[in-house]
Design an enzyme around this catalytic site. Structure first.
Site, PDB file in Angstrom:
ATOM      1  N   SER A 128       2.868  -1.874  10.646  1.00  0.00           N
ATOM      2  CA  SER A 128       4.278  -1.895  11.048  1.00  0.00           C
ATOM      3  C   SER A 128       4.986  -3.222  10.771  1.00  0.00           C
ATOM      4  O   SER A 128       5.868  -3.634  11.534  1.00  0.00           O
ATOM      5  CB  SER A 128       4.424  -1.514  12.525  1.00  0.00           C
ATOM      6  OG  SER A 128       4.045  -0.159  12.716  1.00  0.00           O
ATOM      7  N   GLY A 186       1.797   2.509  11.051  1.00  0.00           N
ATOM      8  CA  GLY A 186       2.763   3.611  10.996  1.00  0.00           C
ATOM      9  C   GLY A 186       3.401   3.959  12.333  1.00  0.00           C
ATOM     10  O   GLY A 186       4.023   5.012  12.465  1.00  0.00           O
ATOM     11  N   GLU A 243      -7.204   5.016   7.478  1.00  0.00           N
ATOM     12  CA  GLU A 243      -6.828   6.399   7.163  1.00  0.00           C
ATOM     13  C   GLU A 243      -7.940   7.095   6.375  1.00  0.00           C
ATOM     14  O   GLU A 243      -8.114   8.307   6.482  1.00  0.00           O
ATOM     15  CB  GLU A 243      -5.501   6.418   6.380  1.00  0.00           C
ATOM     16  CG  GLU A 243      -4.324   6.151   7.306  1.00  0.00           C
ATOM     17  CD  GLU A 243      -3.082   5.617   6.610  1.00  0.00           C
ATOM     18  OE1 GLU A 243      -3.001   5.645   5.370  1.00  0.00           O
ATOM     19  OE2 GLU A 243      -2.185   5.145   7.324  1.00  0.00           O
ATOM     20  N   ASN A 245       0.877  -1.175   0.000  1.00  0.00           N
ATOM     21  CA  ASN A 245       0.000   0.000   0.000  1.00  0.00           C
ATOM     22  C   ASN A 245       0.913   1.223   0.000  1.00  0.00           C
ATOM     23  O   ASN A 245       1.439   1.603   1.038  1.00  0.00           O
ATOM     24  CB  ASN A 245      -0.912  -0.021   1.240  1.00  0.00           C
ATOM     25  CG  ASN A 245      -1.788   1.215   1.316  1.00  0.00           C
ATOM     26  OD1 ASN A 245      -1.819   2.013   0.375  1.00  0.00           O
ATOM     27  ND2 ASN A 245      -2.497   1.379   2.421  1.00  0.00           N
ATOM     28  N   LYS A 271       0.118   4.193  -0.353  1.00  0.00           N
ATOM     29  CA  LYS A 271      -0.552   5.389   0.185  1.00  0.00           C
ATOM     30  C   LYS A 271      -0.305   6.579  -0.770  1.00  0.00           C
ATOM     31  O   LYS A 271      -0.221   6.363  -1.982  1.00  0.00           O
ATOM     32  CB  LYS A 271      -0.091   5.650   1.621  1.00  0.00           C
ATOM     33  CG  LYS A 271      -0.276   4.397   2.493  1.00  0.00           C
ATOM     34  CD  LYS A 271      -0.135   4.619   3.963  1.00  0.00           C
ATOM     35  CE  LYS A 271      -0.355   3.296   4.699  1.00  0.00           C
ATOM     36  NZ  LYS A 271      -0.335   3.422   6.151  1.00  0.00           N
ATOM     37  N   HIS A 287      -9.787   1.464   4.385  1.00  0.00           N
ATOM     38  CA  HIS A 287      -8.568   1.662   5.184  1.00  0.00           C
ATOM     39  C   HIS A 287      -8.859   2.690   6.280  1.00  0.00           C
ATOM     40  O   HIS A 287      -9.566   3.678   6.035  1.00  0.00           O
ATOM     41  CB  HIS A 287      -7.425   2.148   4.280  1.00  0.00           C
ATOM     42  CG  HIS A 287      -6.098   2.082   4.968  1.00  0.00           C
ATOM     43  ND1 HIS A 287      -5.716   3.005   5.918  1.00  0.00           N
ATOM     44  CD2 HIS A 287      -5.087   1.185   4.875  1.00  0.00           C
ATOM     45  CE1 HIS A 287      -4.509   2.676   6.372  1.00  0.00           C
ATOM     46  NE2 HIS A 287      -4.106   1.584   5.752  1.00  0.00           N
ATOM     47  N   GLU A 331      -5.889  -4.809  10.436  1.00  0.00           N
ATOM     48  CA  GLU A 331      -4.924  -3.730  10.632  1.00  0.00           C
ATOM     49  C   GLU A 331      -5.280  -2.986  11.907  1.00  0.00           C
ATOM     50  O   GLU A 331      -6.089  -2.037  11.867  1.00  0.00           O
ATOM     51  CB  GLU A 331      -4.999  -2.738   9.469  1.00  0.00           C
ATOM     52  CG  GLU A 331      -4.647  -3.342   8.137  1.00  0.00           C
ATOM     53  CD  GLU A 331      -3.985  -2.315   7.231  1.00  0.00           C
ATOM     54  OE1 GLU A 331      -2.871  -2.593   6.785  1.00  0.00           O
ATOM     55  OE2 GLU A 331      -4.547  -1.234   7.013  1.00  0.00           O
TER      56      GLU A 331
HETATM   57  P1  13P Z   1       2.638   0.616   7.857  1.00  0.00           P
HETATM   58  O1  13P Z   1       3.166  -0.680   7.312  1.00  0.00           O
HETATM   59  O2  13P Z   1       3.388   1.821   7.397  1.00  0.00           O
HETATM   60  O3  13P Z   1       2.439   0.551   9.349  1.00  0.00           O
HETATM   61  O4  13P Z   1       1.169   0.812   7.234  1.00  0.00           O
HETATM   62  C1  13P Z   1       0.289  -0.242   7.313  1.00  0.00           C
HETATM   63  C2  13P Z   1      -0.871   0.057   6.480  1.00  0.00           C
HETATM   64  O5  13P Z   1      -1.603   0.996   6.724  1.00  0.00           O
HETATM   65  C3  13P Z   1      -1.081  -0.776   5.294  1.00  0.00           C
HETATM   66  O6  13P Z   1      -2.328  -0.512   4.713  1.00  0.00           O
END
Ligand code: 13P
Length: 258
Positions: A216, A177, A101, A13, A15, A99, A171
């Site tokens: 993470s 993150g 976010e 991902n 992002k 997601h 997740e």
């Molecule tokens: P990280 O691997 O940066 O923690 O992000 C995870 C994530 O949001 C994958 O969709």
């Protein structure tokens, strides 16, 4: 039930990261170093404008591609939205749905997420549904209830059958993150919970469902996480932006599948 599907799945991902130049360098490295994978499907989910680039660079490789969101509507006056048919036009075979976010920053409701899930499937795109609890919810011990409710919105409107061939990604929001991944024990128990919930409603759908872990993931914790029963692969954020690091995670997943 501890059914584990054979083929593993690793989804990058990206992002809101990347540029034509950076993507080309990363993808060229992935293509070169991930062609050896036999038990692992790798997918790159990039921002919409780069779908054409993904299609052009990845179309004759073993790497699939997708998007990070999709419109809930088929077509029409929805400024700024991108439909499932448009994703399909650029060869996308996966899309991340719900997601956290997006759910928090863009007020995405569970009802919208459920509609997007089936809208993707209608166009032959595999939805990757994100579920997970906040730190407060985990500390209160209600993470099962939270994840259950997230799944119920889909189950109550479309039935558990829609999970056949789909992907759920656990997740935990506190792990995204933060550098603080779930422990293998925490992930094990939630993945089993999800598999059992679907299995109790439709055993066949549960057998054909992949459950990923995201939050993470790095090459070190990947070795412990991906041998856990019911973890069928990972959804990788930050570590998917570095070719060597991402490839190390993919190899850990590949090795766990053998
Ligand atoms: P990280 O691997 O940066 O923690 O992000 C995870 C994530 O949001 C994958 O969709």
């Amino acid at each position: 039930m501890t059914k584990q599907t054979q083929q593993k799945l690793v989804v990058a991902n990206w992002k809101m990261h990347g540029s034509l130049k950076q993507n080309e360098a990363l993808l060229t490295d992935f293509i070169e170093n991930l062609s050896i994978l036999n038990h692992t499907q790798v997918v790159v989910c990039a921002p919409y404008p780069y779908l054409a680039q993904l299609q052009s660079l990845l179309q004759h490789t073993n790497i699939a591609w997708g998007a990070q969101n999709v419109a809930k509507n088929e077509v029409g006056a929805f400024t700024g939205e991108v439909s499932a048919a448009m994703l399909k036009d650029f060869g996308a075979s996966y899309v991340i749905i719900g997601h956290s976010e997006r759910a928090t920053a863009y007020c995405e409701s569970d009802e919208n997420i459920a509609t997007k899930f089936v809208q993707a499937q209608k166009h032959g795109i595999t939805p990757i549904l994100c579920v997970g609890e906040t730190l407060i919810e985990r500390e209160a011990g209600v993470m099962g209830m939270v994840v259950s409710k997230q799944l119920d919105t889909i189950i109550n409107t479309h039935g558990a059958t829609v999970f056949a061939g789909a992907v759920i990604s656990y997740e935990p929001i506190w792990a995204i993150g933060t550098g603080l991944a779930a422990t293998p024990e925490q992930a094990k128990s939630m993945h089993l919970f999800i598999r059992n919930k679907i299995s109790n409603l439709n055993a066949d759908a549960a057998n054909h469902l992949k459950i990923l872990y995201g939050g993470s993931v790095n090459p070190q914790n990947a070795v412990q996480l991906f041998v856990v029963p019911n973890i069928d692969g990972g959804l990788i954020g930050k570590c998917s932006l570095n070719a060597q690091v991402f490839e190390a995670i993919c190899l850990a997943v590949e090795n766990s599948a053998q």
